[in-house]
Design a protein around this motif. Sequence first.
Motif, PDB file in Angstrom:
ATOM      1  N   GLY A 345      13.584   0.974  20.230  1.00 23.75           N
ATOM      2  CA  GLY A 345      14.361  -0.052  20.691  1.00 23.75           C
ATOM      3  C   GLY A 345      15.570  -0.412  19.553  1.00 23.75           C
ATOM      4  N   PRO A 346      16.396  -1.534  20.162  1.00 18.59           N
ATOM      5  CA  PRO A 346      17.465  -1.984  19.022  1.00 18.59           C
ATOM      6  C   PRO A 346      16.855  -2.406  17.811  1.00 18.59           C
ATOM      7  CG  PRO A 346      17.180  -3.487  20.908  1.00 18.59           C
ATOM      8  CD  PRO A 346      16.037  -2.461  21.010  1.00 18.59           C
ATOM      9  N   GLY A 347      16.817  -1.594  16.838  1.00 20.16           N
ATOM     10  CA  GLY A 347      16.706  -1.709  15.338  1.00 20.16           C
ATOM     11  C   GLY A 347      17.694  -1.801  14.556  1.00 20.16           C
ATOM     12  N   ASN A 348      17.383  -1.010  13.408  1.00 22.09           N
ATOM     13  CA  ASN A 348      18.717  -0.829  12.353  1.00 22.09           C
ATOM     14  C   ASN A 348      19.434   0.543  12.736  1.00 22.09           C
ATOM     15  OD1 ASN A 348      17.822  -3.289  10.873  1.00 22.09           O
ATOM     16  ND2 ASN A 348      16.415  -2.183   9.783  1.00 22.09           N
ATOM     17  N   GLN A 349      18.820   1.302  13.461  1.00 21.63           N
ATOM     18  CA  GLN A 349      19.711   2.468  13.845  1.00 21.63           C
ATOM     19  C   GLN A 349      20.515   2.364  14.822  1.00 21.63           C
ATOM     20  OE1 GLN A 349      19.618   4.803  11.759  1.00 21.63           O
ATOM     21  NE2 GLN A 349      17.722   4.764  10.717  1.00 21.63           N
ATOM     22  N   VAL A 350      21.621   2.849  14.645  1.00 18.86           N
ATOM     23  CA  VAL A 350      22.868   3.126  15.841  1.00 18.86           C
ATOM     24  C   VAL A 350      23.191   4.374  16.205  1.00 18.86           C
ATOM     25  CG1 VAL A 350      25.167   1.907  16.647  1.00 18.86           C
ATOM     26  CG2 VAL A 350      23.648   0.850  14.951  1.00 18.86           C
ATOM     27  N   LYS A 351      23.907   5.001  15.189  1.00 19.94           N
ATOM     28  CA  LYS A 351      24.208   6.372  15.552  1.00 19.94           C
ATOM     29  C   LYS A 351      23.613   7.262  14.430  1.00 19.94           C
ATOM     30  CE  LYS A 351      26.303   8.335  17.986  1.00 19.94           C
ATOM     31  NZ  LYS A 351      25.852   9.173  19.040  1.00 19.94           N
ATOM     32  N   ILE A 352      22.876   8.072  14.608  1.00 19.01           N
ATOM     33  CA  ILE A 352      22.283   9.171  13.641  1.00 19.01           C
ATOM     34  C   ILE A 352      22.941  10.398  13.804  1.00 19.01           C
ATOM     35  CG2 ILE A 352      20.280  10.263  12.867  1.00 19.01           C
ATOM     36  CD1 ILE A 352      18.594   7.848  14.268  1.00 19.01           C
ATOM     37  N   LEU A 353      23.290  10.783  12.655  1.00 22.42           N
ATOM     38  CA  LEU A 353      24.054  12.316  12.466  1.00 22.42           C
ATOM     39  C   LEU A 353      22.874  13.337  12.117  1.00 22.42           C
ATOM     40  CD1 LEU A 353      27.478  11.740  11.108  1.00 22.42           C
ATOM     41  CD2 LEU A 353      26.920  11.715  13.527  1.00 22.42           C
ATOM     42  N   VAL A 354      22.901  14.454  12.660  1.00 22.42           N
ATOM     43  CA  VAL A 354      22.037  15.488  12.138  1.00 22.42           C
ATOM     44  C   VAL A 354      22.679  16.553  11.387  1.00 22.42           C
ATOM     45  CG1 VAL A 354      20.468  17.404  12.934  1.00 22.42           C
ATOM     46  CG2 VAL A 354      20.641  15.260  14.047  1.00 22.42           C
ATOM     47  N   ASP A 355      22.358  16.760  10.092  1.00 18.73           N
ATOM     48  CA  ASP A 355      22.975  18.091   9.499  1.00 18.73           C
ATOM     49  C   ASP A 355      22.028  19.353   9.571  1.00 18.73           C
ATOM     50  OD1 ASP A 355      23.971  19.612   7.443  1.00 18.73           O
ATOM     51  OD2 ASP A 355      23.998  18.097   5.799  1.00 18.73           O
ATOM     52  N   PRO A 356      22.361  20.105  10.364  1.00 17.62           N
ATOM     53  CA  PRO A 356      21.611  21.322  10.468  1.00 17.62           C
ATOM     54  C   PRO A 356      21.281  22.085   9.398  1.00 17.62           C
ATOM     55  CG  PRO A 356      23.385  20.978  12.184  1.00 17.62           C
ATOM     56  CD  PRO A 356      23.754  20.287  11.062  1.00 17.62           C
ATOM     57  N   ALA A 357      22.096  22.268   8.470  1.00 20.73           N
ATOM     58  CA  ALA A 357      22.032  23.221   7.279  1.00 20.73           C
ATOM     59  C   ALA A 357      21.509  22.162   5.969  1.00 20.73           C
ATOM     60  CB  ALA A 357      23.302  23.757   6.644  1.00 20.73           C
ATOM     61  N   ALA A 358      20.751  21.206   6.225  1.00 19.97           N
ATOM     62  CA  ALA A 358      20.332  20.334   5.238  1.00 19.97           C
ATOM     63  C   ALA A 358      19.377  20.935   4.503  1.00 19.97           C
ATOM     64  CB  ALA A 358      20.035  18.716   5.642  1.00 19.97           C
ATOM     65  N   HIS A 359      18.440  21.526   5.091  1.00 21.38           N
ATOM     66  CA  HIS A 359      17.381  22.205   4.405  1.00 21.38           C
ATOM     67  C   HIS A 359      17.714  23.319   3.408  1.00 21.38           C
ATOM     68  CE1 HIS A 359      18.193  24.825   7.599  1.00 21.38           C
ATOM     69  NE2 HIS A 359      17.800  25.729   7.206  1.00 21.38           N
ATOM     70  N   ARG A 360      19.126  23.669   3.594  1.00 19.77           N
ATOM     71  CA  ARG A 360      19.460  24.797   2.483  1.00 19.77           C
ATOM     72  C   ARG A 360      20.169  24.325   1.315  1.00 19.77           C
ATOM     73  NH1 ARG A 360      19.314  29.468   5.248  1.00 19.77           N
ATOM     74  NH2 ARG A 360      19.440  29.632   7.480  1.00 19.77           N
ATOM     75  N   ARG A 361      20.142  22.869   1.039  1.00 19.08           N
ATOM     76  CA  ARG A 361      20.796  22.364  -0.047  1.00 19.08           C
ATOM     77  C   ARG A 361      19.781  21.408  -0.740  1.00 19.08           C
ATOM     78  NH1 ARG A 361      24.545  21.498   4.122  1.00 19.08           N
ATOM     79  NH2 ARG A 361      24.014  19.338   4.146  1.00 19.08           N
TER      80      ARG A 361
END
Length: 377
Positions: A345-361
Amino acid sequence: MRAGTQRMQAAVWHGARDVRIAEVGVPTPRPGEVLVEVAYCGICGSDLHEYADGPHAIPVAEPHPGSGATAPLVLGHEFCGTVAALGAAVTGLAIGDRVAVEPNYRCGTCPRCRAGEYNICRHFGFAGLMGNGGMAEYAAIPAYMAHRLPEAVSLEQAALFEPASVALHALRRAGAPPETMAVVGLGPVGLLTVRLAAERKARRIIAVDVSPVRLERAAGLGATDLIDAGREEAAGERIRELTGGEGVDVAFEAVGSEISLGTCLAATRRGGRVVLVGLAPKASLDTFALVNNEQSIVASVGYRDTYPELIRLVAEQGLDLTPVVTSTIGLDALITHGFEALMDGPGNQVKILVDPAAHRREAPLLPSPADRTEILT
């Protein structure tokens, strides 16, 4: 899902509540395609619907004519990245080019495509819904989807061009730039409609939502008046009060509900216009009032020819779309901190971006302002 011998992580839709973070082969670009190393992919409301109770748009029995794909497929249509490989016969792009992806499939031959209206192509669809998309480390897309970015445009800005294009197309569908307008529903598209209307110097922008957090963000993006629909019983009448009883020139319905459509019609002046952006399954209308007020209702779907204007606005006029981003996550956090967080529901989140290579860094690429969280796992 065709793939080469190299492996990558991807969010693969198998069914409702069955999105799997899996290791799959890196796709090989076919003739006319480019392989994009994905930098960011935004989570859209349509992704949530497919996750919650799909399929809605995802092809499961017959291949989509634009992609040739059926489920299981990789989600994500709001993405950008860097060209990593070129298929045969691709011109105008080079390996290493940073690109924003306009994920519309189009045939190029139907009457609407020939008229330049490719967003209503007979075989219209999106990479990431009707074909494999950008919630993966790499994505193979038709070269016509890739827009090269100048150095002045960051990849984080480019990740927002898809929802910003929906907003820009809706503003174009409104006709002449309105002096007064209301935006009912402040999800990412509604907030970006506020931002682009402010860029166009609209004199009065009335933002309506039930979330105080989103209303506060709308104020920061250029809204002149805020209405908390959770506290106001008749938001349409309140909008009329704010405009001296006249009503606004244009109201944008960005929720997808019969109630919000009624609010928009009640808020719009005689001779005004309502632009439908949200997806409501059904709605009833007081056509007597609609005719007597000579109001018009127009629909807005997708976008066309918007990416060049957005690139120009960001690169040359300093337009900043990133205030709508509230968090950046890795693929491993997609379900819990992405889909489930947005569906709460409408909380603190609006637009979430996914960084697909985050696990490599070991460290995230993005800065972390005070109102953004980083969950990179």
